[in-house]
Design an enzyme around this catalytic site. Sequence first.
Site, PDB file in Angstrom:
ATOM      1  N   GLY A   1       0.830  -1.200   0.000  1.00 59.21           N
ATOM      2  CA  GLY A   1       0.000   0.000   0.000  1.00 59.21           C
ATOM      3  C   GLY A   1       0.860   1.243   0.000  1.00 59.21           C
TER       4      GLY A   1
ATOM      5  N   GLY B   1       0.477  -5.225   0.555  1.00 56.27           N
ATOM      6  CA  GLY B   1      -0.727  -5.194  -0.264  1.00 56.27           C
ATOM      7  C   GLY B   1      -0.597  -5.983  -1.547  1.00 56.27           C
TER       8      GLY B   1
ATOM      9  N   GLU C   1       5.298  -5.750   7.608  1.00 52.59           N
ATOM     10  CA  GLU C   1       4.592  -4.647   8.267  1.00 52.59           C
ATOM     11  C   GLU C   1       5.100  -4.315   9.659  1.00 52.59           C
ATOM     12  OE1 GLU C   1       2.109  -5.953   4.917  1.00 52.59           O
ATOM     13  OE2 GLU C   1       3.195  -7.006   6.487  1.00 52.59           O
TER      14      GLU C   1
ATOM     15  N   ASP D   1      -1.562  -7.424   7.310  1.00 55.80           N
ATOM     16  CA  ASP D   1      -2.997  -7.350   7.057  1.00 55.80           C
ATOM     17  C   ASP D   1      -3.331  -7.956   5.693  1.00 55.80           C
ATOM     18  OD1 ASP D   1      -1.768  -5.225   5.687  1.00 55.80           O
ATOM     19  OD2 ASP D   1      -3.480  -3.885   5.951  1.00 55.80           O
TER      20      ASP D   1
END
Length: 372
Positions: A74, A122, A145, A153
């Site tokens: 992301g 992502g 992350e 996530d």
Amino acid sequence: MQGLVLTEIVGGVGVITLNRPKALNALNLAMVRELRDVLEAWRHDARVHAVMLQGSARTLPDGTSAARHFCAGGDIRFMHEAAITADLTLDDFFTEEYALDHVIHVYPKPLIAWLEGIVMGGGMGLAQGATLRVATDGIKMAMPETRIGLFPDVAGGYFLSRLQGATGEYLGVVGQAFGVDDALHWGLADVRVPAEARQVWLQGLQARPVTSGDEAVARARALAADGVEPAPQFSLHQAAIDRHFGLPSVADIVHSLQGDGSDWAQATLAHLAGNSPLMMAVTLRQIREARALPLAEVFRLERNLVRQCFAVRKGAAGETVEGVRALAVDKDHQPRWQPATLDDVTSEQVQAYFEPPWPAHAHPLRDLLDPA
């Protein structure tokens, strides 16, 4: 001016190209929305039997192409700025990104993720729900992350927790980057192809279109590299991974690694030293809770967690904001984690991230369903 997401139909396969090559195809909200729109449009399009998802390559000044990357994750600079300025589109980004990833997991047509270069965060969320994950030799995979004060996530809790032994805990807590051989060994990629296979695949589709999704998958699998001797780097240490990362807490894991004199253990400790102590503890619990949850519930759990990442401590005080600042904004690589050490992490601090920020009936992903 080209868009952020490029599309064409080639020989019965809908080809989607992420087109932010200077940002290593990192996802922003506009890209997430375009991807969702394309997938919804192709869901019932009789011309499209399967979908291929790939990243673009940057064009160099001499007209040649740089290395092609799938997706680096992301847009963390956007996350940093949005959190500092209380921009509510930050919530929209995570809700819509997770919903997009769910669409990929349950998509009714085969989806082929063509993985080259960097496949992280992502990008893993896009790839791991695909029907077929085609990987080239140059891939660099990770869920890194915890290095930026976040947790793995995009359904990381789902696909990591279902790996063998304590591999999910290892990859999630450490954030270790790995290559194609480890990806194949751990089941995070399905087939290895030579670098030139992408062009061969597309030319083959033009010359002889597919007539079904199953045919598209079979022909992609047939591109597999022959006679390549696997050379895994990290899965060789599977017994040690299971022994250390199966322990109850991150502090226990670190203590156990400290008693292991191997080069792998010492390198792992060095990597852990740069991660957020708090978010490593959150990640360990996330992966273990997600192991018992179906896909839609994992997405809802992670949506709760990511909301708390920006709400437990707001603005510049947030762990994620500080991690992104150190890595990508100021680039001093000196994050000021709060708390600074594992010994200072309390169960109450971890629990705060698992408190539901919405009642079930108001959850932004309440309508997600599990695969039939």
